[in-house]
Design a protein around this motif. Structure first.
Motif, PDB file in Angstrom:
ATOM      1  N   GLU A 183      15.457  -1.806  -1.084  1.00 50.73           N
ATOM      2  CA  GLU A 183      14.201  -0.826  -2.033  1.00 50.73           C
ATOM      3  C   GLU A 183      14.755  -1.650  -3.688  1.00 50.73           C
ATOM      4  O   GLU A 183      13.771  -1.052  -4.052  1.00 50.73           O
ATOM      5  CB  GLU A 183      15.158   0.211  -1.920  1.00 50.73           C
ATOM      6  N   LYS A 236      12.465  -4.458  -4.686  1.00 48.34           N
ATOM      7  CA  LYS A 236      11.023  -4.207  -4.825  1.00 48.34           C
ATOM      8  C   LYS A 236      11.591  -3.376  -6.141  1.00 48.34           C
ATOM      9  O   LYS A 236      10.445  -3.559  -6.990  1.00 48.34           O
ATOM     10  CB  LYS A 236      10.641  -3.486  -3.540  1.00 48.34           C
ATOM     11  N   GLU A 296      11.186  -5.717  -9.641  1.00 47.94           N
ATOM     12  CA  GLU A 296       9.782  -6.603  -8.779  1.00 47.94           C
ATOM     13  C   GLU A 296       9.441  -5.982  -9.446  1.00 47.94           C
ATOM     14  O   GLU A 296       8.349  -6.120 -10.433  1.00 47.94           O
ATOM     15  CB  GLU A 296       9.440  -6.655  -7.587  1.00 47.94           C
ATOM     16  N   LYS A 297       8.758  -4.046  -9.334  1.00 47.47           N
ATOM     17  CA  LYS A 297       8.222  -3.617  -9.711  1.00 47.47           C
ATOM     18  C   LYS A 297       8.681  -3.593 -11.727  1.00 47.47           C
ATOM     19  O   LYS A 297       7.571  -3.165 -12.356  1.00 47.47           O
ATOM     20  CB  LYS A 297       8.108  -1.719  -8.843  1.00 47.47           C
TER      21      LYS A 297
END
Length: 52
Positions: free
Chosen positions: A29, A32, A35-36
């Protein structure tokens, strides 16, 4: 016949497995989310200890 010691060992093992699984899911999580935010993939791998 299951003894109290057996039950305690089973509970301890289950807790450890739950913790390890939770940590792995938490790292995914975080990766992610980073990365966003546009964080470089190499930095994400170093920060989370991910192999890919």
């Amino acid at each position: 016949m299951t003894t109290d010691r057996d039950i305690r060992n089973q509970i301890a093992f289950s807790r450890e497995e739950w913790f390890v699984k939770g940590c792995a899911e938490g790292k995914a999580e975080v990766a992610k989310a980073l990365e966003k935010l546009g964080i470089d993939a190499d930095i994400i791998r170093k920060a989370t200890g991910a192999s890919s």
